[in-house]
Design a protein around this motif. Structure first.
Motif, PDB file in Angstrom:
ATOM      1  N   VAL A  30       0.835  -1.203   0.000  1.00  0.00           N
ATOM      2  CA  VAL A  30       0.000   0.000   0.000  1.00  0.00           C
ATOM      3  C   VAL A  30       0.870   1.253   0.000  1.00  0.00           C
ATOM      4  O   VAL A  30       0.620   2.197  -0.763  1.00  0.00           O
ATOM      5  CB  VAL A  30      -0.963  -0.006   1.205  1.00  0.00           C
ATOM      6  CG1 VAL A  30      -1.678   1.328   1.353  1.00  0.00           C
ATOM      7  CG2 VAL A  30      -1.969  -1.142   1.068  1.00  0.00           C
ATOM      8  N   ALA A  31       1.918   1.271   0.821  1.00  0.00           N
ATOM      9  CA  ALA A  31       2.772   2.454   0.942  1.00  0.00           C
ATOM     10  C   ALA A  31       3.494   2.779  -0.359  1.00  0.00           C
ATOM     11  O   ALA A  31       3.713   3.949  -0.673  1.00  0.00           O
ATOM     12  CB  ALA A  31       3.794   2.249   2.059  1.00  0.00           C
ATOM     13  N   THR A  32       3.844   1.773  -1.136  1.00  0.00           N
ATOM     14  CA  THR A  32       4.537   2.008  -2.401  1.00  0.00           C
ATOM     15  C   THR A  32       3.580   2.326  -3.539  1.00  0.00           C
ATOM     16  O   THR A  32       4.012   2.694  -4.623  1.00  0.00           O
ATOM     17  CB  THR A  32       5.381   0.782  -2.809  1.00  0.00           C
ATOM     18  OG1 THR A  32       4.520  -0.351  -2.942  1.00  0.00           O
ATOM     19  CG2 THR A  32       6.468   0.504  -1.800  1.00  0.00           C
ATOM     20  N   GLY A  33       2.297   2.156  -3.312  1.00  0.00           N
ATOM     21  CA  GLY A  33       1.319   2.388  -4.361  1.00  0.00           C
ATOM     22  C   GLY A  33       1.110   1.176  -5.249  1.00  0.00           C
ATOM     23  O   GLY A  33       0.380   1.233  -6.236  1.00  0.00           O
ATOM     24  N   ALA A  34       1.738   0.059  -4.906  1.00  0.00           N
ATOM     25  CA  ALA A  34       1.620  -1.152  -5.715  1.00  0.00           C
ATOM     26  C   ALA A  34       0.249  -1.793  -5.579  1.00  0.00           C
ATOM     27  O   ALA A  34      -0.078  -2.693  -6.353  1.00  0.00           O
ATOM     28  CB  ALA A  34       2.712  -2.158  -5.324  1.00  0.00           C
ATOM     29  N   GLU A  49      -2.020 -10.327 -10.386  1.00  0.00           N
ATOM     30  CA  GLU A  49      -1.187 -11.076 -11.328  1.00  0.00           C
ATOM     31  C   GLU A  49       0.045 -10.277 -11.736  1.00  0.00           C
ATOM     32  O   GLU A  49       1.144 -10.805 -11.825  1.00  0.00           O
ATOM     33  CB  GLU A  49      -1.997 -11.469 -12.579  1.00  0.00           C
ATOM     34  CG  GLU A  49      -3.070 -12.501 -12.320  1.00  0.00           C
ATOM     35  CD  GLU A  49      -4.360 -11.914 -11.766  1.00  0.00           C
ATOM     36  OE1 GLU A  49      -4.495 -10.662 -11.697  1.00  0.00           O
ATOM     37  OE2 GLU A  49      -5.231 -12.704 -11.366  1.00  0.00           O
ATOM     38  N   MET A  50      -0.143  -8.979 -11.983  1.00  0.00           N
ATOM     39  CA  MET A  50       0.980  -8.136 -12.392  1.00  0.00           C
ATOM     40  C   MET A  50       1.984  -7.987 -11.247  1.00  0.00           C
ATOM     41  O   MET A  50       3.202  -8.077 -11.454  1.00  0.00           O
ATOM     42  CB  MET A  50       0.495  -6.758 -12.833  1.00  0.00           C
ATOM     43  CG  MET A  50       1.616  -5.892 -13.399  1.00  0.00           C
ATOM     44  SD  MET A  50       1.047  -4.268 -13.927  1.00  0.00           S
ATOM     45  CE  MET A  50      -0.038  -4.715 -15.272  1.00  0.00           C
ATOM     46  N   LEU A  51       1.480  -7.770 -10.044  1.00  0.00           N
ATOM     47  CA  LEU A  51       2.357  -7.632  -8.890  1.00  0.00           C
ATOM     48  C   LEU A  51       3.127  -8.923  -8.643  1.00  0.00           C
ATOM     49  O   LEU A  51       4.346  -8.895  -8.411  1.00  0.00           O
ATOM     50  CB  LEU A  51       1.542  -7.252  -7.649  1.00  0.00           C
ATOM     51  CG  LEU A  51       2.330  -7.027  -6.368  1.00  0.00           C
ATOM     52  CD1 LEU A  51       3.381  -5.942  -6.540  1.00  0.00           C
ATOM     53  CD2 LEU A  51       1.387  -6.674  -5.233  1.00  0.00           C
ATOM     54  N   ALA A  52       2.437 -10.055  -8.730  1.00  0.00           N
ATOM     55  CA  ALA A  52       3.111 -11.341  -8.542  1.00  0.00           C
ATOM     56  C   ALA A  52       4.167 -11.566  -9.616  1.00  0.00           C
ATOM     57  O   ALA A  52       5.275 -12.032  -9.330  1.00  0.00           O
ATOM     58  CB  ALA A  52       2.089 -12.479  -8.557  1.00  0.00           C
ATOM     59  N   GLY A  53       3.857 -11.215 -10.859  1.00  0.00           N
ATOM     60  CA  GLY A  53       4.826 -11.366 -11.937  1.00  0.00           C
ATOM     61  C   GLY A  53       6.067 -10.514 -11.729  1.00  0.00           C
ATOM     62  O   GLY A  53       7.193 -10.964 -11.948  1.00  0.00           O
ATOM     63  N   ALA A  54       5.867  -9.277 -11.294  1.00  0.00           N
ATOM     64  CA  ALA A  54       7.002  -8.386 -11.041  1.00  0.00           C
ATOM     65  C   ALA A  54       7.877  -8.929  -9.907  1.00  0.00           C
ATOM     66  O   ALA A  54       9.111  -8.913 -10.001  1.00  0.00           O
ATOM     67  CB  ALA A  54       6.505  -6.987 -10.704  1.00  0.00           C
ATOM     68  N   LEU A  55       7.247  -9.409  -8.864  1.00  0.00           N
ATOM     69  CA  LEU A  55       8.007  -9.968  -7.747  1.00  0.00           C
ATOM     70  C   LEU A  55       8.751 -11.236  -8.155  1.00  0.00           C
ATOM     71  O   LEU A  55       9.905 -11.443  -7.750  1.00  0.00           O
ATOM     72  CB  LEU A  55       7.083 -10.245  -6.557  1.00  0.00           C
ATOM     73  CG  LEU A  55       6.528  -9.002  -5.862  1.00  0.00           C
ATOM     74  CD1 LEU A  55       5.474  -9.399  -4.842  1.00  0.00           C
ATOM     75  CD2 LEU A  55       7.636  -8.210  -5.212  1.00  0.00           C
ATOM     76  N   VAL A  92      12.744 -11.841  -7.943  1.00  0.00           N
ATOM     77  CA  VAL A  92      13.335 -12.969  -7.220  1.00  0.00           C
ATOM     78  C   VAL A  92      14.221 -13.800  -8.147  1.00  0.00           C
ATOM     79  O   VAL A  92      15.308 -14.232  -7.768  1.00  0.00           O
ATOM     80  CB  VAL A  92      12.224 -13.849  -6.587  1.00  0.00           C
ATOM     81  CG1 VAL A  92      12.786 -15.158  -6.084  1.00  0.00           C
ATOM     82  CG2 VAL A  92      11.554 -13.103  -5.462  1.00  0.00           C
ATOM     83  N   GLY A  93      13.781 -13.994  -9.385  1.00  0.00           N
ATOM     84  CA  GLY A  93      14.519 -14.837 -10.320  1.00  0.00           C
ATOM     85  C   GLY A  93      15.642 -14.133 -11.048  1.00  0.00           C
ATOM     86  O   GLY A  93      16.414 -14.777 -11.761  1.00  0.00           O
TER      87      GLY A  93
END
Length: 101
Positions: free
Chosen positions: A34-38, A44-50, A54-55
């Protein structure tokens, strides 16, 4: 005589403490999103970015992300001022997330 230890009670207390720590960690990650605006991104987009982060094997990209994250937390600390010290991390993360919108 020695006092008998209640291993079941000790194990239950440790499990309860571990559960509370895990819940606190999940809550803090949510506050960070929430603090970052994410939170404006879909899941799905947030999970993909993370997952990409990680990879990633690119150490220069990871270092750039680390520097950007450090700057974010330093900015957050200055914005919150003395109020964040009284409220703790949770209150500061929520107020900055709302202020950033």
């Amino acid at each position: 005589m020695r006092k008998v230890r209640d291993y079941d009670a000790e194990l239950k207390a440790l499990n309860d403490k571990a559960r509370a720590l895990k819940a606190r960690k999940v809550e803090q990650f949510g506050q960070l999103v929430v603090a970052t605006g994410a939170d404006a991104l879909d899941a799905e987009m947030l999970a993909g970015a993370l997952l990409d982060a990680v990879g990633s094997k690119d150490t220069s990209a990871k270092e750039a992300w680390r520097a950007k994250g450090a700057a974010f937390f330093q900015r957050r600390g200055r914005k919150a001022g003395g109020a964040a010290q009284g409220e703790g991390d949770g209150g500061a993360a929520q107020s900055d997330g709302e202020a950033a919108r």
